[in-house]
Design a protein around this motif. Sequence first.
Motif, PDB file in Angstrom:
ATOM      1  N   ASP A 135      79.285  69.701  87.014  1.00 51.02           N
ATOM      2  CA  ASP A 135      77.891  69.596  86.719  1.00 51.02           C
ATOM      3  C   ASP A 135      77.017  68.923  87.697  1.00 51.02           C
ATOM      4  O   ASP A 135      75.765  69.520  88.188  1.00 51.02           O
ATOM      5  N   GLY A 136      77.409  68.045  88.522  1.00 54.05           N
ATOM      6  CA  GLY A 136      76.768  67.555  89.589  1.00 54.05           C
ATOM      7  C   GLY A 136      76.472  68.712  90.705  1.00 54.05           C
ATOM      8  O   GLY A 136      75.569  68.680  91.581  1.00 54.05           O
TER       9      GLY A 136
ATOM     10  N   ASP B 129      73.626  70.410  89.828  1.00 58.49           N
ATOM     11  CA  ASP B 129      72.301  69.786  90.271  1.00 58.49           C
ATOM     12  C   ASP B 129      72.116  69.877  91.496  1.00 58.49           C
ATOM     13  O   ASP B 129      70.693  70.241  91.844  1.00 58.49           O
TER      14      ASP B 129
ATOM     15  N   VAL C 111      68.651  71.758  91.884  1.00 53.00           N
ATOM     16  CA  VAL C 111      67.685  70.804  92.373  1.00 53.00           C
ATOM     17  C   VAL C 111      67.418  70.797  93.713  1.00 53.00           C
ATOM     18  O   VAL C 111      66.072  70.551  94.363  1.00 53.00           O
TER      19      VAL C 111
ATOM     20  N   ARG D 255      75.591  76.231  81.840  1.00 52.76           N
ATOM     21  CA  ARG D 255      74.556  75.903  83.005  1.00 52.76           C
ATOM     22  C   ARG D 255      75.274  76.695  84.179  1.00 52.76           C
ATOM     23  O   ARG D 255      74.686  77.398  84.878  1.00 52.76           O
TER      24      ARG D 255
END
Length: 174
Positions: free
Chosen positions: A17-18, A21, A25, A89
């Motif tokens: 998940d990181g 990100d 992002v 995701r």
Amino acid sequence: DCGSDLQEFSSHAVAVDGLCDVLEVGTALITPEDRGFLTSQILLGCPYLAHLQDKAKALGLGDGAVVHEDRQKDVVTGNVAKAAMVFARVARLLGPQHAEQSVEYLSRARRAFAWIEEHGPLVNAEEHVFFPHVHGAPAGSVPPEDQWMTRDLVMMARASVELYRAGRTEYKTK
């Protein structure tokens, strides 16, 4: 513990998940080479998560569940909620460049979401597993039956958002 001998689902899911990100992002800040490297690392981490989901099914724990780690057969509410979120995701972010994996991970996300909706929350009443002191409860306390932890509900909401963003509009109301 991601990468150590104690390889729990939760630590791998958070690591993936990181990476997502940074990929999502940081698009204005990373080079195409960095983007390729991040994608390769996500694709490297996801098969272990998939393995833990496959192992749960092989152990008869249901299609969509995940075991906490490879050497155990424990299923944890938060892990299954994280599975729904992180698989959705990853499926969305991989998109058409990695269509086969994207389709697989979206399917895994949907199965995890369905499993936790049907079977959750999972509450282990054993004191050594519940850790009453962490919750400010006296020794010997057990959680109420069928009570969802806020963190698990938040992760289910996040999974719903990711599934919706991945094109599954039926998750909007969840």
